[in-house]
Design a protein around this motif. Structure first.
Motif, short mmCIF file in Angstrom:
data_model
loop_
_atom_site.label_atom_id
_atom_site.label_comp_id
_atom_site.label_asym_id
_atom_site.label_seq_id
_atom_site.Cartn_x
_atom_site.Cartn_y
_atom_site.Cartn_z
N LYS A 6 5.46 -66.55 72.24
CA LYS A 6 4.23 -65.88 72.69
C LYS A 6 3.44 -65.35 71.49
O LYS A 6 2.51 -64.58 71.67
CB LYS A 6 4.58 -64.74 73.64
CG LYS A 6 5.16 -65.28 74.96
CD LYS A 6 4.98 -64.34 76.12
CE LYS A 6 5.50 -62.97 75.90
NZ LYS A 6 6.87 -62.64 75.96
N ALA A 7 3.83 -65.77 70.29
CA ALA A 7 3.16 -65.37 69.04
C ALA A 7 3.19 -63.87 68.83
O ALA A 7 2.37 -63.31 68.13
CB ALA A 7 1.73 -65.90 68.99
N LEU A 8 4.16 -63.23 69.48
CA LEU A 8 4.31 -61.79 69.34
C LEU A 8 5.07 -61.48 68.05
O LEU A 8 4.79 -60.48 67.39
CB LEU A 8 5.08 -61.26 70.55
CG LEU A 8 5.09 -59.76 70.77
CD1 LEU A 8 3.69 -59.28 71.11
CD2 LEU A 8 6.05 -59.41 71.92
N GLY A 9 5.99 -62.37 67.72
CA GLY A 9 6.86 -62.16 66.55
C GLY A 9 6.07 -61.86 65.30
O GLY A 9 6.38 -60.93 64.55
N THR B 31 9.38 -65.77 64.18
CA THR B 31 10.67 -66.41 64.50
C THR B 31 10.48 -67.88 64.82
O THR B 31 9.45 -68.30 65.37
CB THR B 31 11.33 -65.74 65.72
OG1 THR B 31 10.40 -65.74 66.81
CG2 THR B 31 11.77 -64.32 65.40
N ASN C 145 11.82 -70.52 67.30
CA ASN C 145 12.46 -70.40 68.61
C ASN C 145 12.95 -71.75 69.11
O ASN C 145 12.21 -72.73 69.09
CB ASN C 145 11.45 -69.86 69.64
CG ASN C 145 10.86 -68.53 69.21
OD1 ASN C 145 11.43 -67.85 68.34
ND2 ASN C 145 9.74 -68.16 69.79
N ARG D 73 15.52 -61.70 76.10
CA ARG D 73 14.40 -60.86 75.68
C ARG D 73 13.96 -59.86 76.74
O ARG D 73 12.80 -59.84 77.15
CB ARG D 73 13.24 -61.75 75.20
CG ARG D 73 13.70 -62.73 74.14
CD ARG D 73 12.82 -63.91 73.91
NE ARG D 73 12.50 -64.71 75.06
CZ ARG D 73 13.31 -65.63 75.61
NH1 ARG D 73 14.51 -65.86 75.09
NH2 ARG D 73 12.93 -66.31 76.65
N PRO D 74 14.87 -59.04 77.22
CA PRO D 74 14.55 -58.12 78.32
C PRO D 74 13.43 -57.14 78.00
O PRO D 74 12.76 -56.68 78.91
CB PRO D 74 15.88 -57.38 78.55
CG PRO D 74 16.64 -57.52 77.28
CD PRO D 74 16.25 -58.85 76.72
N THR D 75 13.23 -56.83 76.72
CA THR D 75 12.19 -55.86 76.38
C THR D 75 10.80 -56.41 76.65
O THR D 75 9.93 -55.69 77.14
CB THR D 75 12.30 -55.46 74.89
OG1 THR D 75 13.65 -55.11 74.62
CG2 THR D 75 11.37 -54.31 74.55
N GLU E 13 16.02 -67.08 68.64
CA GLU E 13 14.83 -66.77 67.85
C GLU E 13 15.32 -66.36 66.48
O GLU E 13 15.94 -65.30 66.34
CB GLU E 13 14.06 -65.62 68.49
CG GLU E 13 13.63 -65.91 69.92
CD GLU E 13 12.71 -64.83 70.45
OE1 GLU E 13 11.61 -65.18 70.89
OE2 GLU E 13 13.09 -63.66 70.41
N ARG F 268 25.02 -57.34 66.88
CA ARG F 268 24.99 -56.36 67.98
C ARG F 268 24.61 -57.10 69.27
O ARG F 268 24.00 -58.18 69.21
CB ARG F 268 23.97 -55.25 67.70
CG ARG F 268 22.54 -55.74 67.71
CD ARG F 268 21.52 -54.62 67.81
NE ARG F 268 20.17 -55.14 67.63
CZ ARG F 268 19.40 -55.57 68.62
NH1 ARG F 268 19.83 -55.55 69.86
NH2 ARG F 268 18.18 -56.03 68.37
N MET G 122 19.65 -55.88 73.71
CA MET G 122 19.41 -54.65 74.49
C MET G 122 17.99 -54.65 75.02
O MET G 122 17.12 -55.34 74.50
CB MET G 122 19.61 -53.43 73.60
CG MET G 122 21.03 -53.29 73.07
SD MET G 122 21.28 -51.82 72.08
CE MET G 122 20.35 -52.17 70.64
C1 LIG Z 1 16.56 -60.02 65.00
C2 LIG Z 1 15.97 -59.98 66.38
C3 LIG Z 1 16.54 -59.14 67.33
C4 LIG Z 1 16.03 -59.06 68.61
N1 LIG Z 1 16.63 -58.23 69.53
C5 LIG Z 1 16.13 -58.12 70.78
C6 LIG Z 1 16.71 -57.23 71.74
O1 LIG Z 1 17.72 -56.57 71.50
N2 LIG Z 1 16.13 -57.13 72.95
C7 LIG Z 1 15.00 -57.86 73.29
O2 LIG Z 1 14.52 -57.71 74.37
N3 LIG Z 1 14.45 -58.74 72.41
C8 LIG Z 1 14.97 -58.87 71.17
N4 LIG Z 1 14.40 -59.74 70.27
C9 LIG Z 1 13.38 -60.69 70.76
C10 LIG Z 1 11.97 -60.19 70.62
O3 LIG Z 1 11.67 -59.62 71.88
C11 LIG Z 1 11.08 -61.40 70.36
O4 LIG Z 1 11.52 -62.05 69.21
C12 LIG Z 1 9.67 -61.02 70.15
O5 LIG Z 1 9.22 -60.52 71.33
C13 LIG Z 1 8.82 -62.22 69.72
O6 LIG Z 1 8.66 -63.12 70.75
P1 LIG Z 1 7.91 -64.53 70.54
O7 LIG Z 1 8.73 -65.34 69.57
O8 LIG Z 1 7.89 -65.11 71.89
O9 LIG Z 1 6.57 -64.22 69.97
C14 LIG Z 1 14.91 -59.85 68.99
C15 LIG Z 1 14.34 -60.70 68.02
C16 LIG Z 1 14.84 -60.77 66.73
C17 LIG Z 1 14.20 -61.70 65.74
#
Ligand SMILES: Cc1cc2nc3c(=O)[nH]c(=O)nc-3n(C[C@H](O)[C@H](O)[C@H](O)COP(=O)(O)O)c2cc1C
Ligand SMILES: Nc1ncnc2c1ncn2[C@@H]1O[C@H](COP(=O)(O)OP(=O)(O)O)[C@@H](O)[C@H]1O
Length: 313
Positions: free
Chosen positions: A200-203, A210, A212, A248-250, A260, A284, A287
């Motif tokens: 989603k280009a959020l990274g 990242t 993916n 990616r629950p967050t 990713e 870890r 989360m």
């Molecule tokens: C090292 C690392 C740890 C991450 N840890 C979590 C996590 O614990 N929980 C979560 O919901 N997303 C986690 N993410 C995912 C991020 O939500 C996701 O990479 C970010 O939203 C970018 O999304 P995109 O690649 O679709 O743009 C992690 C990503 C990375 C690179």
């Protein structure tokens, strides 16, 4: 010469040389599997024969226990490639059909000989079971082989930490995030492969771009953050990275797990590239964070842990 691959024993056509055949499911292609296959290769080389593998697909439990089949470490394509890379001359993938599941243990060797008349020696792990209801064991295999003047080699277990290596043990390690122990038993690093897809280009906005790839193997390793190495044909070498394997629950709470990987240094790969991700250490569990800011702060710590693991900090 790369190994010749056959679908089913009845389609197998080989030069008239003595066959040294390793038989098994070989899920994961761990050190124990390699010991069995290496034995077949060495004997074949010494005696001017051909070394091969007979394996089965799908896993018998898909037919016999459809509600709870064995979840596989390797998808069929990966297993086929790892088998070919061992240096065998041929690989037979036998479809595991309801008819095959009904073959009595006593009829197994005659079935092999019908299609592989030059069969000379069979190599199996010492606890290998075969035939209807898994009734056939090593003793039955040896007795059956004697009748047909075949040799059977039962290869003893390879152990790690005082216990025999098995696909079951490796599955348990992967599910628990014990990736280093899994890797020792595999004899190589657990890896995932795929084509880099756009996210989603959020990274990039978070400061952590990242690469993916979707990754949904039969046996799902523990969701979480890992120190990994990324490689691909586009650029030589291995690139150290910190990766999340998860849903990616967050940000989206997907049902499709994805890897990713954020490279710790410059990144030669981009969308559409084929990459391989070697998993080295669990950092870890994944989360759900209350905010993207909290997630970003945690990713900074994850990155630092990965750097420490690679001794770059
Ligand atoms: C090292 C690392 C740890 C991450 N840890 C979590 C996590 O614990 N929980 C979560 O919901 N997303 C986690 N993410 C995912 C991020 O939500 C996701 O990479 C970010 O939203 C970018 O999304 P995109 O690649 O679709 O743009 C992690 C990503 C990375 C690179
Ligand atoms: N250190 C890095 N690790 C991973 N990707 C990187 C890195 N630096 C640059 N990139 C590039 O950023 C792209 C990913 O950016 P990102 O914002 O996460 O977008 P998306 O996930 O939507 O593709 C990758 O395809 C890669 O080419």
């Amino acid at each position: 010469m790369p190994a010749v691959q056959f679908q089913n024993i009845e389609n197998t056509r080989l030069p008239a040389k003595p066959l040294h055949l390793a038989i098994g499911m070989f899920d994961g292609m761990h050190l124990g599997h390699r010991a069995v296959i290496d034995m077949a290769i060495q004997s074949a080389r010494r005696s001017g024969g051909l070394a091969g593998v007979l394996t089965f697909a799908p896993h018998p439990t898909v037919l016999l226990r459809p509600d709870n089949p064995t979840r596989l470490i390797c998808n069929p394509g990966t297993k086929a490639r790892l088998l070919v890379e061992t240096g065998v001359d041929f690989v037979i993938t036998q479809q595991f059909t309801p008819e095959l599941a009904q073959v009595e243990a006593e009829d197994f060797i005659p079935l092999l000989l019908k299609h592989l008349p030059r069969l000379n020696t069979i190599y199996v792990g010492e606890n290998w079971r075969f035939g209807r209801g898994r009734r056939g064991d090593m003793a039955m295999l040896v007795a059956g082989a004697k009748k047909h003047r075949l040799t059977v080699v039962g290869v003893s277990h390879v152990s790690e930490n005082g216990k025999p290596i098995s696909s079951t043990r490796i599955r348990a390690c992967l599910e628990d995030g014990e990736i280093e122990e899994a890797n020792i038993m595999l004899g190589y690093s657990y890896f995932a492969e795929g084509t880099v897809m756009p996210g989603k280009a959020l990274g990039r906005d978070l400061g952590y771009p990242t690469l993916n790839i979707p990754w949904e193997p039969g046996l799902r390793p523990r969701l979480g953050v890992y120190a990994v190495e990324v490689s691909g044909e586009k650029a030589p070498g291995k690139y150290r990275a910190v990766a999340n394997y998860g849903l990616r629950p967050t940000v989206e709470n997907s049902t499709q797990p994805r890897i990713e990987a954020h490279l710790l240094g410059p990144c030669p790969f981009t969308g559409g590239d084929q990459i391989r991700v070697d998993w080295l250490r669990f950092i870890r569990p994944e989360m759900k964070f209350a905010s993207v800011d909290e997630l970003t702060a945690q990713i900074a710590k994850d990155r630092a842990k990965a750097e420490a693991f690679f001794d770059l900090a």
